[in-house]
Design a protein around this motif. Structure first.
Motif, PDB file in Angstrom:
ATOM      1  N   GLU A  91      38.998  28.418  46.530  1.00  0.00           N
ATOM      2  CA  GLU A  91      37.812  29.159  46.100  1.00  0.00           C
ATOM      3  C   GLU A  91      37.529  28.911  44.612  1.00  0.00           C
ATOM      4  N   VAL A  92      36.264  28.958  44.275  1.00  0.00           N
ATOM      5  CA  VAL A  92      35.878  28.850  42.861  1.00  0.00           C
ATOM      6  C   VAL A  92      36.063  30.216  42.226  1.00  0.00           C
ATOM      7  N   SER A  93      36.981  30.297  41.258  1.00  0.00           N
ATOM      8  CA  SER A  93      37.269  31.587  40.617  1.00  0.00           C
ATOM      9  C   SER A  93      36.244  31.951  39.552  1.00  0.00           C
ATOM     10  N   GLY A  94      35.487  30.979  39.107  1.00  0.00           N
ATOM     11  CA  GLY A  94      34.447  31.279  38.126  1.00  0.00           C
ATOM     12  C   GLY A  94      34.043  30.068  37.300  1.00  0.00           C
ATOM     13  N   VAL A  95      33.007  30.242  36.517  1.00  0.00           N
ATOM     14  CA  VAL A  95      32.508  29.191  35.615  1.00  0.00           C
ATOM     15  C   VAL A  95      32.420  29.762  34.207  1.00  0.00           C
ATOM     16  N   ILE A  96      32.912  29.009  33.237  1.00  0.00           N
ATOM     17  CA  ILE A  96      32.834  29.429  31.838  1.00  0.00           C
ATOM     18  C   ILE A  96      31.971  28.430  31.082  1.00  0.00           C
ATOM     19  N   THR A  97      30.889  28.923  30.524  1.00  0.00           N
ATOM     20  CA  THR A  97      29.985  28.094  29.722  1.00  0.00           C
ATOM     21  C   THR A  97      30.026  28.595  28.282  1.00  0.00           C
ATOM     22  N   PRO A  98      30.689  27.867  27.384  1.00  0.00           N
ATOM     23  CA  PRO A  98      30.851  28.316  25.995  1.00  0.00           C
ATOM     24  C   PRO A  98      29.558  28.723  25.300  1.00  0.00           C
ATOM     25  N   LYS A  99      28.461  27.995  25.566  1.00  0.00           N
ATOM     26  CA  LYS A  99      27.213  28.279  24.856  1.00  0.00           C
ATOM     27  C   LYS A  99      26.610  29.633  25.218  1.00  0.00           C
ATOM     28  N   ASP A 100      27.098  30.238  26.303  1.00  0.00           N
ATOM     29  CA  ASP A 100      26.598  31.555  26.698  1.00  0.00           C
ATOM     30  C   ASP A 100      27.458  32.692  26.153  1.00  0.00           C
ATOM     31  N   SER A 101      28.494  32.354  25.404  1.00  0.00           N
ATOM     32  CA  SER A 101      29.424  33.372  24.913  1.00  0.00           C
ATOM     33  C   SER A 101      29.009  33.921  23.546  1.00  0.00           C
ATOM     34  N   VAL A 102      29.545  35.074  23.210  1.00  0.00           N
ATOM     35  CA  VAL A 102      29.286  35.702  21.908  1.00  0.00           C
ATOM     36  C   VAL A 102      29.846  34.837  20.791  1.00  0.00           C
ATOM     37  N   MET A 103      31.045  34.281  21.005  1.00  0.00           N
ATOM     38  CA  MET A 103      31.681  33.479  19.965  1.00  0.00           C
ATOM     39  C   MET A 103      30.938  32.178  19.693  1.00  0.00           C
ATOM     40  N   PHE A 104      30.230  31.670  20.689  1.00  0.00           N
ATOM     41  CA  PHE A 104      29.414  30.477  20.467  1.00  0.00           C
ATOM     42  C   PHE A 104      28.268  30.813  19.518  1.00  0.00           C
ATOM     43  N   THR A 105      27.699  31.998  19.689  1.00  0.00           N
ATOM     44  CA  THR A 105      26.630  32.452  18.792  1.00  0.00           C
ATOM     45  C   THR A 105      27.164  32.624  17.379  1.00  0.00           C
ATOM     46  N   VAL A 106      28.382  33.187  17.267  1.00  0.00           N
ATOM     47  CA  VAL A 106      29.015  33.347  15.951  1.00  0.00           C
ATOM     48  C   VAL A 106      29.219  31.986  15.296  1.00  0.00           C
ATOM     49  N   ARG A 107      29.686  31.026  16.100  1.00  0.00           N
ATOM     50  CA  ARG A 107      29.902  29.674  15.581  1.00  0.00           C
ATOM     51  C   ARG A 107      28.599  29.029  15.131  1.00  0.00           C
ATOM     52  N   LYS A 108      27.537  29.230  15.909  1.00  0.00           N
ATOM     53  CA  LYS A 108      26.228  28.698  15.538  1.00  0.00           C
ATOM     54  C   LYS A 108      25.711  29.351  14.258  1.00  0.00           C
ATOM     55  N   LEU A 109      25.960  30.631  14.105  1.00  0.00           N
ATOM     56  CA  LEU A 109      25.575  31.333  12.881  1.00  0.00           C
ATOM     57  C   LEU A 109      26.371  30.790  11.702  1.00  0.00           C
ATOM     58  N   HIS A 110      27.637  30.506  11.933  1.00  0.00           N
ATOM     59  CA  HIS A 110      28.510  29.977  10.889  1.00  0.00           C
ATOM     60  C   HIS A 110      28.132  28.551  10.501  1.00  0.00           C
ATOM     61  N   GLY A 111      27.720  27.757  11.481  1.00  0.00           N
ATOM     62  CA  GLY A 111      27.465  26.353  11.214  1.00  0.00           C
ATOM     63  C   GLY A 111      26.031  25.971  10.946  1.00  0.00           C
ATOM     64  N   GLU A 112      25.092  26.799  11.442  1.00  0.00           N
ATOM     65  CA  GLU A 112      23.681  26.436  11.255  1.00  0.00           C
ATOM     66  C   GLU A 112      22.758  27.640  11.090  1.00  0.00           C
ATOM     67  N   LEU A 113      23.331  28.817  10.879  1.00  0.00           N
ATOM     68  CA  LEU A 113      22.548  30.030  10.624  1.00  0.00           C
ATOM     69  C   LEU A 113      21.548  30.331  11.742  1.00  0.00           C
ATOM     70  N   LEU A 114      21.837  29.821  12.944  1.00  0.00           N
ATOM     71  CA  LEU A 114      20.962  29.987  14.120  1.00  0.00           C
ATOM     72  C   LEU A 114      19.589  29.351  13.903  1.00  0.00           C
ATOM     73  N   LEU A 115      19.526  28.352  13.039  1.00  0.00           N
ATOM     74  CA  LEU A 115      18.249  27.696  12.719  1.00  0.00           C
ATOM     75  C   LEU A 115      18.244  26.225  13.107  1.00  0.00           C
ATOM     76  N   GLY A 116      19.172  25.813  13.948  1.00  0.00           N
ATOM     77  CA  GLY A 116      19.204  24.429  14.393  1.00  0.00           C
ATOM     78  C   GLY A 116      19.531  23.451  13.282  1.00  0.00           C
ATOM     79  N   GLY A 117      18.890  22.275  13.330  1.00  0.00           N
ATOM     80  CA  GLY A 117      19.152  21.234  12.338  1.00  0.00           C
ATOM     81  C   GLY A 117      18.813  21.648  10.922  1.00  0.00           C
ATOM     82  N   PHE A 118      17.744  22.429  10.771  1.00  0.00           N
ATOM     83  CA  PHE A 118      17.362  22.908   9.439  1.00  0.00           C
ATOM     84  C   PHE A 118      18.441  23.808   8.869  1.00  0.00           C
TER      85      PHE A 118
END
Length: 440
Positions: A133-160
């Motif tokens: 059985e498939v016990s589950g799927v984990i997608t990092p980009k949907d996690s809270v910590m991924f958002t924290v990392r994006k804020l840390h690395g790009e201020l949630l503003l993408g390439g800019f």
């Protein structure tokens, strides 16, 4: 005896005089550097606070995610597990995107992880090896910590946002260099004001000391942290990759298997099974997380690699013929170029991956950066006069020396975004002076 005493007095006087002479700073240069330290701080501090606070939060990523992912990653041991090949067929059926690798389980109660995609688009599907059985799927980009990392690395503003973070990182180097000179004692070393903040003067002195002393003692660590982040930025990072390519100091060309092919001339109709590949991968006795990457196309190869930040030298990548299972090539860490080795080392250090000591050191450094940033703001507020910015004044007679000019040119070449921002600031300063003269 008298001559010996005279010699002692002469030596002591000579050392004392020269010590005081060496400790004296160029006060005009000191004020000029303080001005630039102030300007860099005014622009950078809000972003530095964001980076330090998000860095602290991200250090707790594993602790935060472990209990949330436990039901997906862990299974109940029951009977004999089904074959890895069968698990792969199940994963391929249920995965949104076809898996390109499998992580070899290290415990009997672990679900088998099948990985799809790379980097930001990566996701993992977990299969219960006992029930299928498939016990589950984990997608990092949907996690809270991924958002924290994006804020840390790009201020949630993408390439800019990435470029803003890169610019702030460049100016942090200027802050550290100018801060060390401005802080360096000009009247000898003392316990208070050097090792510990002075408390018997006034609030502003205390917060200024708290900022400068903390900044000095963590300056080397901050430089190392910046060295771990800058190679992954847009502009400097792109130039860094070009330098790696030109000097052949990155990963060897065979690391990613794109130039290797399986022998299809006398090959059987299908690849060897994943179970056979797992036996070969296990026999390599690799440490850390071991992954088997699937062949890409009919001519592709199996690749076995391990990720072990705590011991980078143990990392390998071994390629196998997909039809016969014959080992084609083994890449060791020694085959990786010096610039890439340094890049990966500083990145692992930046993320606190070398063990508990590294994690604690990064946590304390991030806290220290937060404290010194807040102390700088408080000190400025206490010093600032109403209706004035409080920018340190530099004597009109001061002329920038060739050494400083050469250093700024070097920094501008190495860090292009810093160079561009410096040109803008110098242009604004020149325009302000012209305007001031014209109004007289």
């Amino acid at each position: 005896m008298i001559c010996f005493k005279y010699a002692q007095i002469t030596i002591v006087f000579y050392l004392d005089f020269n010590y005081k002479y060496l400790m004296q700073k160029n006060q005009k240069l000191n004020k000029w550097l303080w001005k630039w330290h102030f300007i860099a701080g005014m622009v950078s501090l809000p972003f530095i606070l964001i980076l330090s606070i998000t860095g602290i939060i991200y250090l707790f990523k594993a602790d935060y995610e472990a209990p949330k992912q436990k039901d997906v990653k862990e299974v109940i041991v029951q009977g004999t597990p089904i074959s890895l090949q069968e698990q792969w067929k199940i994963a391929k059926t249920h995965a949104t995107k076809k898996p390109n690798a499998v992580i070899i389980p290290t415990a009997t109660n672990q679900a088998t992880e099948f990985v799809s995609g790379r980097f930001g688009g990566k996701s993992s599907l977990y299969v219960n090896p006992y029930t299928g059985e498939v016990s589950g799927v984990i997608t990092p980009k949907d996690s809270v910590m991924f958002t924290v990392r994006k804020l840390h690395g790009e201020l949630l503003l993408g390439g800019f946002g990435t470029k803003i973070v890169e610019l702030i990182a460049c100016w942090m180097i200027v802050l550290i260099l100018t801060g060390i000179y401005v802080w360096w004692p000009g009247r000898g070393w003392q316990l208070k004001g050097f090792f510990i903040p002075r408390t018997g003067v006034d609030k502003r002195t205390f917060y200024r000391d708290l900022h400068s002393i903390t900044g000095f003692w963590v300056s080397i660590l901050l430089m190392m942290i910046l060295a771990g982040g800058l190679p992954w930025t847009d502009v400097f990072g792109s130039n860094f990759k070009t330098l790696q390519k030109v000097t052949n100091t990155g990963y060897p060309s065979t690391w990613d298997a794109r130039k290797l092919q399986s022998n299809t001339t006398e090959a059987p109709q299908d690849f060897i099974s994943l179970d056979q590949m797992m036996v070969k991968a296990t026999s390599l006795n690799l440490s850390g997380d071991v992954a088997i990457t699937f062949p890409k196309g009919p001519n592709g190869v199996y690749s076995v690699s391990n990720t072990n930040p705590m011991d980078l030298a143990s990392q390998k990548k071994v390629h196998f013929d997909a039809y016969t299972g014959k080992q084609l090539l083994a890449n060791h860490w020694d085959d990786v170029g010096i610039l890439m080795q340094g890049r990966m080392w500083f990145m692992a250090f930046h993320q606190g991956e070398f063990g508990t000591w590294n994690w604690v050191l990064m946590l304390l450094t991030s806290i220290a950066l937060t404290v010194m940033s807040i102390a700088a703001i408080v000190s400025y507020v206490l010093r600032k006069k109403p209706k004035k910015w409080g920018v340190p004044k530099v004597p009109a007679s001061f002329k920038v020396g060739y050494g400083i000019v050469v250093l700024l040119i070097i920094l501008s070449v190495v860090f292009p975004l810093f160079g561009g921002s410096l040109i803008i600031i110098i242009g604004v300063e020149y325009w302000r002076k012209k305007r001031k003269i014209a109004s007289i």
